[in-house]
Design a protein around this motif. Sequence first.
Motif, PDB file in Angstrom:
ATOM      1  N   ALA A  47       1.674  -9.729  -0.216  1.00 34.40           N
ATOM      2  CA  ALA A  47       1.731 -11.073  -0.769  1.00 34.40           C
ATOM      3  C   ALA A  47       2.547 -11.017  -2.101  1.00 34.40           C
ATOM      4  N   TYR A  48       2.064 -10.082  -2.954  1.00 35.33           N
ATOM      5  CA  TYR A  48       2.606  -9.741  -4.428  1.00 35.33           C
ATOM      6  C   TYR A  48       4.224  -9.637  -4.265  1.00 35.33           C
ATOM      7  N   ARG A  49       4.627  -8.714  -3.385  1.00 33.54           N
ATOM      8  CA  ARG A  49       5.995  -8.466  -3.086  1.00 33.54           C
ATOM      9  C   ARG A  49       6.535  -9.721  -3.078  1.00 33.54           C
ATOM     10  N   LYS A  50       6.283 -10.311  -1.812  1.00 37.11           N
ATOM     11  CA  LYS A  50       6.927 -11.383  -1.416  1.00 37.11           C
ATOM     12  C   LYS A  50       7.214 -12.447  -2.557  1.00 37.11           C
ATOM     13  N   ALA A  51       6.250 -12.716  -3.425  1.00 32.85           N
ATOM     14  CA  ALA A  51       6.455 -13.721  -4.336  1.00 32.85           C
ATOM     15  C   ALA A  51       7.365 -13.076  -5.421  1.00 32.85           C
ATOM     16  N   ALA A  52       7.303 -11.835  -5.866  1.00 30.54           N
ATOM     17  CA  ALA A  52       8.412 -11.277  -6.526  1.00 30.54           C
ATOM     18  C   ALA A  52       9.678 -11.240  -6.110  1.00 30.54           C
ATOM     19  N   SER A  53       9.882 -11.079  -4.821  1.00 33.09           N
ATOM     20  CA  SER A  53      11.081 -11.250  -4.227  1.00 33.09           C
ATOM     21  C   SER A  53      11.862 -12.558  -4.214  1.00 33.09           C
ATOM     22  N   ALA A  54      11.080 -13.837  -4.003  1.00 33.98           N
ATOM     23  CA  ALA A  54      11.377 -15.010  -4.049  1.00 33.98           C
ATOM     24  C   ALA A  54      11.853 -15.458  -5.630  1.00 33.98           C
ATOM     25  N   LEU A  55      10.884 -14.928  -6.752  1.00 35.56           N
ATOM     26  CA  LEU A  55      11.295 -15.194  -7.922  1.00 35.56           C
ATOM     27  C   LEU A  55      12.506 -14.619  -8.391  1.00 35.56           C
ATOM     28  N   SER A  56      12.882 -13.205  -7.864  1.00 30.34           N
ATOM     29  CA  SER A  56      14.044 -12.696  -8.260  1.00 30.34           C
ATOM     30  C   SER A  56      15.276 -13.238  -7.843  1.00 30.34           C
ATOM     31  N   THR A  57      15.244 -14.081  -6.529  1.00 26.36           N
ATOM     32  CA  THR A  57      16.426 -14.609  -6.288  1.00 26.36           C
ATOM     33  C   THR A  57      16.595 -16.131  -6.731  1.00 26.36           C
ATOM     34  N   LEU A  95       1.197  -5.540  -9.847  1.00 20.77           N
ATOM     35  CA  LEU A  95       0.054  -5.981  -9.177  1.00 20.77           C
ATOM     36  C   LEU A  95       0.033  -5.468  -7.778  1.00 20.77           C
ATOM     37  N   ALA A  96       1.364  -5.536  -7.261  1.00 19.03           N
ATOM     38  CA  ALA A  96       1.612  -5.033  -5.910  1.00 19.03           C
ATOM     39  C   ALA A  96       1.304  -3.487  -5.780  1.00 19.03           C
ATOM     40  N   GLU A  97       1.769  -2.719  -6.583  1.00 17.92           N
ATOM     41  CA  GLU A  97       1.532  -1.282  -6.614  1.00 17.92           C
ATOM     42  C   GLU A  97      -0.042  -1.206  -6.907  1.00 17.92           C
ATOM     43  N   TYR A  98      -0.639  -1.877  -7.612  1.00 18.19           N
ATOM     44  CA  TYR A  98      -2.104  -1.644  -7.715  1.00 18.19           C
ATOM     45  C   TYR A  98      -2.765  -1.751  -6.477  1.00 18.19           C
ATOM     46  N   GLU A  99      -2.338  -2.785  -5.696  1.00 18.84           N
ATOM     47  CA  GLU A  99      -3.002  -3.143  -4.618  1.00 18.84           C
ATOM     48  C   GLU A  99      -2.882  -2.320  -3.525  1.00 18.84           C
ATOM     49  N   LYS A 100      -1.508  -1.603  -3.517  1.00 19.75           N
ATOM     50  CA  LYS A 100      -1.393  -0.579  -2.530  1.00 19.75           C
ATOM     51  C   LYS A 100      -1.949   0.881  -2.765  1.00 19.75           C
ATOM     52  N   ASN A 101      -1.778   1.388  -4.153  1.00 24.29           N
ATOM     53  CA  ASN A 101      -2.186   2.503  -4.540  1.00 24.29           C
ATOM     54  C   ASN A 101      -3.594   2.572  -4.631  1.00 24.29           C
ATOM     55  N   VAL A 102      -4.404   1.622  -5.311  1.00 20.15           N
ATOM     56  CA  VAL A 102      -5.616   1.719  -5.725  1.00 20.15           C
ATOM     57  C   VAL A 102      -6.557   1.056  -4.756  1.00 20.15           C
ATOM     58  N   ASN A 103      -6.481  -0.222  -4.421  1.00 19.53           N
ATOM     59  CA  ASN A 103      -7.385  -0.897  -3.504  1.00 19.53           C
ATOM     60  C   ASN A 103      -7.061  -0.705  -1.898  1.00 19.53           C
ATOM     61  N   ARG A 104      -5.967  -0.308  -1.683  1.00 23.65           N
ATOM     62  CA  ARG A 104      -5.352   0.100  -0.392  1.00 23.65           C
ATOM     63  C   ARG A 104      -5.252  -1.249   0.487  1.00 23.65           C
ATOM     64  N   ASN A 105      -4.814  -2.299  -0.187  1.00 21.14           N
ATOM     65  CA  ASN A 105      -4.756  -3.472   0.622  1.00 21.14           C
ATOM     66  C   ASN A 105      -3.204  -4.037   0.716  1.00 21.14           C
ATOM     67  N   ILE A 106      -2.689  -3.669   1.787  1.00 18.79           N
ATOM     68  CA  ILE A 106      -1.467  -3.697   2.051  1.00 18.79           C
ATOM     69  C   ILE A 106      -1.066  -5.386   2.140  1.00 18.79           C
ATOM     70  N   TYR A 107      -2.105  -6.236   2.649  1.00 15.88           N
ATOM     71  CA  TYR A 107      -2.022  -7.585   2.937  1.00 15.88           C
ATOM     72  C   TYR A 107      -1.570  -8.119   1.507  1.00 15.88           C
ATOM     73  N   LYS A 108      -2.380  -7.677   0.443  1.00 10.84           N
ATOM     74  CA  LYS A 108      -2.090  -8.322  -1.039  1.00 10.84           C
ATOM     75  C   LYS A 108      -0.783  -7.535  -1.564  1.00 10.84           C
ATOM     76  N   TYR A 109      -0.734  -6.537  -1.447  1.00  5.54           N
ATOM     77  CA  TYR A 109       0.318  -5.663  -1.599  1.00  5.54           C
ATOM     78  C   TYR A 109       1.721  -6.557  -1.142  1.00  5.54           C
TER      79      TYR A 109
END
Length: 317
Positions: free
Chosen positions: A37-47, A21-35
Amino acid sequence: RKNPSNEGNPNHDFCEFLSELAEYEKNVNRNIYKYNAYRKAASALSTHPIRITSGKEARTLHGVGDKIAKKIDEFLQTGKLQKLENIHNDASSVSINLLTRVSGIGPAKARQLVDDGITTLDDLKKNINKLNHHQTIGLRYLDDFEKKIPRSEIESVEKILQREIFKLDPEYKITICGSYRRGKLESGDIDTLITHPSFTSKSPKNNLLDDVVRTLESCGLVTERLSLGPTKFMGACKLEDLPTRRLDIRLTPCDQYYCSVLYFTGSDMFNKDMRAHALDAGFTLNEYTLRPVDINSEEDIFDFIGYPFKIPEERNK
Ligand code: DCP
Ligand code: MG
Ligand code: MN
C-alpha cells in the motif's frame, strides 16, 4: 535504495517517507499488505507532475487512501511524521532495518539475530557462524552491493557475457533486463536472462546454467556464487578494480521467453499493475505464461489483455 524519491520529482519528500514506512512494514512488521500500500502510494506520487499541497488533493490519486492522505497533511503541517520519529527511536526496529540491508538476510532472520543480541554490523562480523554462505558474502560486500552500477559498466559486462557464452554455444540468446532494460542510467544489479533453443518447458532437466556459470568463473567475470539452481543463479561479478557487483542470471525455456523478459524487465510495481489488469481480463499472467494463450512477442501479451503497449522505458513505475 530503491525508491521513487529522486530529486526533480516535485513530491519526492512524500515519496521518501512513504518508502521508509514501506520498508518498516516489510522488514519489521512483516506486513506485505501495508508494504504494498505504501509503495503504491509512493509510486503514484512519484509520477504526479505537480506538487501536492494537501492530503485531500493526494487522495484523488489512485493508490492514496484516507490514512496516507492524513500522513501527508501531518507532514505538510509539522514538517515531520510522528510515526517515523517513533520508529527511529526504537532500537530494535533500527537494528532490524540495518541487518536486512545485507543480501540474504530477510526480515525473519534479522528479527532472530536481533533477538540473539546481534544488533550492529560489528556484531554480525563477530558472529559469522550464525550466517549461511549467501549472508556471509552479502556482509562482506555490503558497501559494494549498495553502490549503483553505471549503465556503461553494465554495457561492458554485457559484451563479456556475450563473448563467453557464445563461445560455449552461439545459439544462446542473452538479454539484460531489470532497470537496465528500462533505460535507467544506474542500476542496483545486473539481471541477465538467457535461453537456448534446446531448452523448452517440455524438455528434461539440463546443466546449461551450470556450464554458463563455470565459463563465467573461468574467464574471471563471476567472482562469487550466492546460490545456483537449475534455472536461477545469484552471484557477483567484477571488472578490473571496480566494485564487486550483484549479478542475477535466469535460464528460461525458449517457449516462455517473452513472459520471462516481461517479468524480469519490471518494474515490480509495473508487473503488479499489469498482472492485476490481466486477471480482470480473465487471464493469468506470470513469469512463465499468459494462460490460456500462446505468446510470440512481448507485444502479444499486452494485446491479449488489452493493456496499452509500453516500451521498457515506460515501465518505470
Ligand atoms: N521482480 C518482480 N517482483 C519482485 C522482484 C523482482 O516483479 N518482487 C522483477 C521486476 C524487476 C526484475 O524482477 O524489475 C528485477 O528485479 P530487481 O530487484 O533487480 O529490480 P530492478 O532491476 O527493477 O531494479 P534495480 O536497479 O534496483 O536492480
Ligand atoms: Mg535489477
Ligand atoms: Mn536483480
